[in-house]
Motif scaffolding. Sequence first.
Motif, PDB file in Angstrom:
ATOM      1  N   UNK A 203      -7.158   1.000 -10.970  1.00 13.41           N
ATOM      2  CA  UNK A 203      -7.529  -0.398 -11.200  1.00 13.41           C
ATOM      3  C   UNK A 203      -6.468  -1.147 -11.991  1.00 13.41           C
ATOM      4  N   UNK A 204      -5.741  -0.407 -12.823  1.00 17.26           N
ATOM      5  CA  UNK A 204      -4.662  -0.954 -13.640  1.00 17.26           C
ATOM      6  C   UNK A 204      -3.795   0.213 -14.073  1.00 17.26           C
ATOM      7  N   UNK A 205      -2.558  -0.037 -14.511  1.00 18.85           N
ATOM      8  CA  UNK A 205      -1.743   1.057 -15.024  1.00 18.85           C
ATOM      9  C   UNK A 205      -2.473   1.816 -16.127  1.00 18.85           C
ATOM     10  N   UNK A 206      -2.376   3.124 -16.106  1.00 19.39           N
ATOM     11  CA  UNK A 206      -2.981   4.008 -17.107  1.00 19.39           C
ATOM     12  C   UNK A 206      -4.503   4.121 -16.953  1.00 19.39           C
ATOM     13  N   UNK A 207      -5.048   3.620 -15.847  1.00 22.33           N
ATOM     14  CA  UNK A 207      -6.486   3.733 -15.586  1.00 22.33           C
ATOM     15  C   UNK A 207      -6.695   4.338 -14.203  1.00 22.33           C
ATOM     16  N   UNK A 208      -7.601   5.310 -14.120  1.00 27.72           N
ATOM     17  CA  UNK A 208      -7.900   5.958 -12.851  1.00 27.72           C
ATOM     18  C   UNK A 208      -9.387   5.842 -12.550  1.00 27.72           C
ATOM     19  N   UNK A 209      -9.721   5.313 -11.380  1.00 30.28           N
ATOM     20  CA  UNK A 209     -11.099   5.305 -10.900  1.00 30.28           C
ATOM     21  C   UNK A 209     -11.242   6.533 -10.005  1.00 30.28           C
TER      22      UNK A 209
END
Length: 343
Positions: A203-209
């Motif tokens: 969803x954004x850098x450094x974030x994993x869905x």
Amino acid sequence: MTQTLKERLISQALSEGFVSCRVCRPWDIPEVPARLDAFLQAGYHGQMGWMAERTHWRGDPSALWPEARSVIMLAESYTPDHDPTEVLNHPDRGAISVYAQNKDYHDLVKKRLKRLARWLIAEAGGEVKVFVDTAPVPEKALGHAAGLGWQGKHTNLVSRDWGNWSFIGSVFTTIELPADPSEVDHCGSCRACLDSCPTDAFPAPYQLDARRCISYLTIEHKGPVDEELRQKLGNRIYGCDDCLAACPWNKFAVAASDIRYAAREDLKAPKLAELVALDDAGFRQKFSGSPIKRIGRDRFVRNVLYAIGNSGAASLRSAAQALIHDPDATVADAARWAVKRLS
């Protein structure tokens, strides 16, 4: 000049096959509880309900074992000796994540950790506990705090010295060891890992869905995969290496020291036609000693059928047709989907 305990520890760790050994404190990651809470609140963990359990331990390692005074963080390389993305160009073959192309790393790394821990006790006394992806330990955050590397935009640990093809293990101990400085982020403006993801799982850098991550969908997710995502799986039947393979820091990757991480020839690019025909006994025999065995025949064949549906190979239609009445409802659903796609 006599070596300090820590210097001897590092030397021993390297002789065991680890590529790096660093130290932090159990309480050196105060930012983790808030990050974990945000991850869970967003529902990014999907069906992994265990991530919402024991969050007081998962967010604060000092609560896991209050007596611990040091955490020895270790990295072990499993860098592939072949291009792991080449198989994606062959839709009649299955793509298996590099780490699962031979022996189960949990067993190999844990044995090394235990040998190192025994050495430490013999040298300095104290108590130890070892972990490798088998307990509520935020290993990547601890690895960052210890200076093994930094958590890249794909959330995996990256090092300027050995890239991102690595397993992480930890030895908690009651012994006080000098801590190392944490690593700083060297991703800069690079988006290679984010842009490589077939399912837009970041969803954004450094974030994993995780609900959109192919590794999650092919390994952790039970039941049918959403039809919108099935096409995006391509021929990936166990895990996904796209974001790891895209990282430019891999130009410094270190070769794996253990031959048991070298890919089995039959798992580099296995034929979908052969894998889809596996029954439970055949599946267990083929993947004995492999991490793939843990997901079971039904989930694995479900993945293979999705790959067959994405292959565009009419010759595979009959193999899928043979499973439309499989006793497992999810396998039968995947078979019908594959047949429909190939019709």
